[in-house]
Motif scaffolding. Structure first.
Motif, short mmCIF file in Angstrom:
data_model
loop_
_atom_site.label_atom_id
_atom_site.label_comp_id
_atom_site.label_asym_id
_atom_site.label_seq_id
_atom_site.Cartn_x
_atom_site.Cartn_y
_atom_site.Cartn_z
N MET A 1 33.15 81.18 -56.36
CA MET A 1 32.95 80.49 -55.21
C MET A 1 31.92 81.47 -54.20
SD MET A 1 35.14 79.88 -51.72
CE MET A 1 34.42 80.61 -50.61
N VAL A 2 31.89 82.83 -54.51
CA VAL A 2 31.03 83.75 -53.94
C VAL A 2 29.72 83.47 -54.47
CG1 VAL A 2 30.78 86.14 -53.30
CG2 VAL A 2 33.14 85.19 -52.94
N GLU A 3 29.90 83.44 -56.01
CA GLU A 3 28.83 83.49 -56.70
C GLU A 3 27.83 82.36 -56.34
OE1 GLU A 3 27.65 84.85 -60.20
OE2 GLU A 3 28.49 86.59 -59.32
N ASN A 4 28.60 81.03 -56.09
CA ASN A 4 28.16 79.92 -55.79
C ASN A 4 27.29 79.76 -54.62
OD1 ASN A 4 27.52 77.18 -56.37
ND2 ASN A 4 29.34 76.62 -54.92
N GLU B 1 39.34 79.84 -46.79
CA GLU B 1 39.17 79.58 -48.17
C GLU B 1 38.77 80.94 -48.87
OE1 GLU B 1 36.96 75.65 -50.16
OE2 GLU B 1 38.51 75.75 -48.49
N ARG B 2 37.79 81.56 -48.43
CA ARG B 2 37.23 82.94 -48.95
C ARG B 2 38.35 83.75 -49.22
NH1 ARG B 2 36.82 86.78 -51.13
NH2 ARG B 2 35.04 88.24 -51.42
N TYR B 3 39.36 84.07 -48.30
CA TYR B 3 40.53 84.85 -48.61
C TYR B 3 41.65 84.23 -48.88
CZ TYR B 3 37.06 88.11 -46.79
OH TYR B 3 35.92 88.68 -46.31
N ALA C 1 34.43 90.51 -41.52
CA ALA C 1 35.11 89.41 -42.16
C ALA C 1 34.28 88.53 -42.93
CB ALA C 1 36.30 88.57 -41.77
N ILE C 2 33.08 87.94 -42.18
CA ILE C 2 32.01 87.05 -42.94
C ILE C 2 31.23 87.80 -43.75
CG2 ILE C 2 30.36 85.43 -42.58
CD1 ILE C 2 31.68 84.84 -39.81
N ILE C 3 30.78 89.10 -43.50
CA ILE C 3 29.78 89.73 -44.13
C ILE C 3 30.28 90.27 -45.79
CG2 ILE C 3 29.71 92.11 -43.36
CD1 ILE C 3 27.08 91.84 -42.97
N LEU C 4 31.64 90.81 -45.47
CA LEU C 4 32.31 91.05 -46.49
C LEU C 4 32.49 90.09 -47.52
CD1 LEU C 4 34.60 93.87 -45.31
CD2 LEU C 4 32.73 94.38 -46.65
N GLY C 5 32.87 89.04 -46.89
CA GLY C 5 33.06 87.56 -47.79
C GLY C 5 31.88 87.43 -48.56
N ILE C 6 30.87 87.51 -48.01
CA ILE C 6 29.52 87.17 -48.75
C ILE C 6 29.01 88.15 -49.65
CG2 ILE C 6 27.24 86.16 -48.54
CD1 ILE C 6 28.22 85.29 -45.75
N PHE C 7 28.89 89.27 -49.35
CA PHE C 7 28.31 90.44 -49.95
C PHE C 7 29.19 91.33 -50.71
CE2 PHE C 7 25.22 89.06 -46.76
CZ PHE C 7 24.28 89.21 -47.45
N ASP C 8 30.66 91.44 -50.46
CA ASP C 8 31.43 91.86 -51.56
C ASP C 8 32.32 91.04 -52.45
OD1 ASP C 8 33.06 93.89 -52.49
OD2 ASP C 8 33.81 94.52 -50.68
N LYS C 9 31.95 90.88 -53.49
CA LYS C 9 32.81 89.95 -54.35
C LYS C 9 34.18 90.39 -54.59
CE LYS C 9 30.21 88.65 -57.82
NZ LYS C 9 30.24 88.44 -59.57
N PRO D 1 40.44 89.43 -55.89
CA PRO D 1 40.72 88.21 -55.58
C PRO D 1 40.61 87.30 -57.09
CG PRO D 1 38.34 88.69 -54.82
CD PRO D 1 38.88 90.11 -55.40
N PRO D 2 41.36 85.97 -56.86
CA PRO D 2 41.30 85.31 -58.03
C PRO D 2 39.99 84.94 -58.66
CG PRO D 2 42.82 84.10 -56.19
CD PRO D 2 41.84 85.63 -55.77
N VAL D 3 39.88 84.52 -59.82
CA VAL D 3 38.61 84.15 -60.28
C VAL D 3 37.81 82.92 -59.63
CG1 VAL D 3 37.50 83.47 -62.49
CG2 VAL D 3 39.34 85.17 -62.55
#
Lengths: 563, 85
Positions: free
Chosen positions: A547-550, A109-111, A463-471, A540-542
């Motif tokens: 979702m990352v903000e959320n 989902e994140r990617y 992959a997880i850490i960048l998914g959360i901390f790098d928008k 990545p798409p808006v």
């Protein structure tokens, strides 16, 4: 009553208890099956996580391993606990807020990519399965030794029991069984340690006792250092001769791997709230620390006892436990100079005694002359440790197959009932497959576990850490990072592990790093590739950025939800 | 919620992470591995200090760090009104 009777009695009672708990906590829905309905209290979840985490290896082999390694054994103690700090601070709250069932769910989902999800899925299954084969082997060894049956019979008994409660109960059953198993294993691990600490230094807390003084007023550790040096070993507490670079890299690789292991991460999906996920990691580490701070104390006690009991003593005067373990080939004595006296020294050409790491915890109560029921208890604890870990891993494999593969790929329209049935069938096959692989373990199982940690560190962690901390992280970056990380780590481990057919020699190590520690470098390479590639490709798409903000704020976390 | 406050919340979170993870790194990799030799000259009761950090101390610090993090974050969540109701 003899040791054998006590063992049957205590092991029998604990097994009835596990099965009773499994029936009581039977899973009725997929949500209950995958994440225990998202309703487990943080304290119970912490205990279950601890039982899940502490395998037969932590319980049986670690203290023995440390007692032979001395100071350098700290790499396992720190490596297998420090990852929980990373989990609690960097992963658990955000993944809980994300609110799906599995790690591949998050990656997919994140990617915004089915390919990324597939890569994660294959890694998850591979990592969990290799880890699980080792556990099933542990179960077989444990049963075989204690019930005095053949190794193969031991494994079949193990398959039967895991099968029963994992298939029936799913995550819910496993979680509550693991709570029970944690209580048994920690009790069984600490009771002998307390007895021995009292005997040797008169302190009921082994953690403090290992730094205490003996009857003659000498510090226990000084005494052990002296004994070790006299026999030509390194000083027990000293780091002088150790390889600092590898200790650093191996510790780091174990920590990153811990934080990236799917069966550990999935634990934080089972609690009701984000704040529960945070504190649950704290409880888990607290419960793990009880064992991990006791183990080095046991290592010191048992090492001192062993050196005092066997070194330069006539073979004929050895106590009963010595010949017992000699029969099972875990101790062997080869009287090279035919003087009938045991020379246990560092120099391999004159050393006459070989001792398997695994017996130190098991033989410990006997070496210290503890009562028979304590010995039986240690056995029950070892079985609890092996079974709880195997069950947790099997569940991850089954979830990967029924949820990630079947529902997300092959048959999206599958009904809830159908998915639950598929999960049960998958877990049944997984138990059998892991059991059979454990029955005839390829000689490289132990080596493959190093690979499991290396892969978890070099694929999931970044992959997880960048998914959360790098928008700004996008699909292209994450996938290329994961692939480079996995390929690099796999090739390095394969190439430098003769057990896996590799042809490399230690002289060829990059920067002198052993294969066990290469996951750290793989992680850094993954991170670098991912960041560079993502900055050269579109953001990545808006909706993904939203979702990352959320997931960064706790409010609004519902129960773990279906798609 | 406005993005401004969300950014503040996130930056504060990151600051906590940097501080806590520095302690995490210092106690394990620093005291337990890199400086273990020099610390071993100091005794803590019967323990050489570097050895103690590597086999006992770092683990206690890990447990403490998580509970401190939980406390800080729960307070922060309330302050920025993003806690779970």
């Amino acid at each position: 009553m003899g040791i054998q009777t006590w063992t049957f009695l205590i092991v029998g009672i604990t097994f009835l208890l596990y099965i009773g708990v499994a029936i009581w906590a039977k899973a009725g829905s997929t949500k209950e099956f995958y994440v225990a309905g998202g309703g487990v209290s943080p304290l119970a979840n912490g205990m279950a996580t601890a039982a899940d985490w502490m395998s037969a290896a932590s319980y049986l082999s670690m203290a023995g391993l440390i007692s032979f390694m001395g100071y350098a054994g700290g790499q396992y103690l720190m490596g297998w606990t420090g990852g929980y700090v990373l989990l609690a601070l960097l992963f658990a709250p955000y993944l809980r807020k994300f609110g799906k069932f599995t790690v591949p769910d998050f990656i997919g989902e994140r990617y915004y990519s089915k390919q990324a999800q597939l890569v994660a899925l294959i890694c998850a299954i591979f990592v969990s399965f290799t880890y699980c084969v080792g556990q099933m082997k542990g179960v077989g060894v444990a049963f075989a030794r204690f019930l005095e049956v053949e190794f193969s019979t031991g494994i079949f008994i193990g398959i039967g029991i895991v099968f029963f409660y994992a298939v029936l109960g799913g995550m819910k059953g496993i979680t509550y069984t693991q709570v029970t198993q944690y209580c048994i294993l920690i009790f069984a691990f600490t009771v002998p340690a307390i007895f021995i600490s009292l005997q040797m230094v008169g302190n009921p807390l082994p953690q403090i006792g290992m730094g205490g003084t003996m009857e003659d007023g000498i510090y226990l550790l000084d005494k052990l250092n002296q004994l070790s040096v006299d026999l030509g070993f390194n000083e027990y507490t000293s780091s002088g001769m150790n390889d600092r670079v590898n200790m650093f890299f191996i510790t780091m690789s174990l920590m990153l791997g811990t934080a990236g292991l799917p069966h550990v991460i999935v634990r934080f999906f089972t609690v009701p709230k984000v704040r529960d996920a945070r504190v649950s990691a704290g409880y888990a580490l607290f419960f793990i620390a009880l064992l991990y701070t006791t183990a080095p104390a046991i290592a010191v006690f048992v090492r001192t006892n062993l050196l005092q009991t066997v070194s330069n003593k006539p073979y004929a005067e050895m106590p009963a436990w010595f010949s017992k373990w000699e029969e099972s080939k875990l101790i062997s004595f080869d009287d090279k100079n035919s003087d009938g006296v045991i020379q246990y020294v560092a120099n391999p050409s004159s050393n006459e005694l070989t001792i398997d790491n695994d017996i130190m915890v098991l033989a410990n109560p006997e070496i210290a002359n503890l009562p028979a029921w304590v010995i039986a208890l240690v056995v029950a604890g070892g079985l609890a440790a092996a079974l709880s870990t195997a069950a947790g891993l099997l569940l991850v494999i089954a979830t990967s197959i029924s949820h990630d593969l079947l529902k997300n790929y092959l048959k999206p329209n599958i009904s809830e009932k159908g998915e639950l049935r598929a999960a049960r069938v998958a877990i049944a096959w997984a138990v059998l497959a892991a059991g059979l692989a454990g029955l005839n373990p390829p000689g490289f199982v132990a080596e493959v576990v190093a690979l499991a940690f290396g892969l978890a560190a070099s694929s999931f962690f970044p992959a997880i850490i960048l998914g959360i901390f790098d928008k700004r992280m996008n699909r292209q970056g994450a996938i290329s990072g994961m692939i480079v990380g996995i390929v690099f780590t796999t090739i390095y481990i394969w190439y430098f592990k003769p057990q896996l057919g590799g042809i490399g020699t230690p002289e060829g190590y990059w920067f002198g790093i052993k294969p066990e520690g290469i996951g750290t470098l793989g992680m850094l390479i993954n991170l670098a590739v991912a960041v560079v590639v993502s900055r050269l490709t579109p953001p990545p798409p808006v909706d993904v950025q939203n979702m990352v903000e959320n997931i960064r704020i706790p409010r609004g976390a519902g129960a773990a939800i279906e798609h | 919620m406005k993005n401004k406050t969300l950014d503040q919340y996130w930056n504060c979170n990151l600051r906590y992470l940097v501080i806590l993870l520095s302690i995490w790194f210092m106690c394990s990799y620093g005291f337990g591995i890199l400086f273990a030799d020099s610390l071993n000259q100091i005794k803590l009761g019967g323990f050489p200090l570097g050895f103690w950090f590597s086999q006992q101390g770092s683990i206690y610090v890990f447990v403490l760090l998580i509970f401190i993090y939980v406390y800080l974050m729960n307070r922060l969540d309330q302050e920025f009104d993003v806690d779970e109701k």
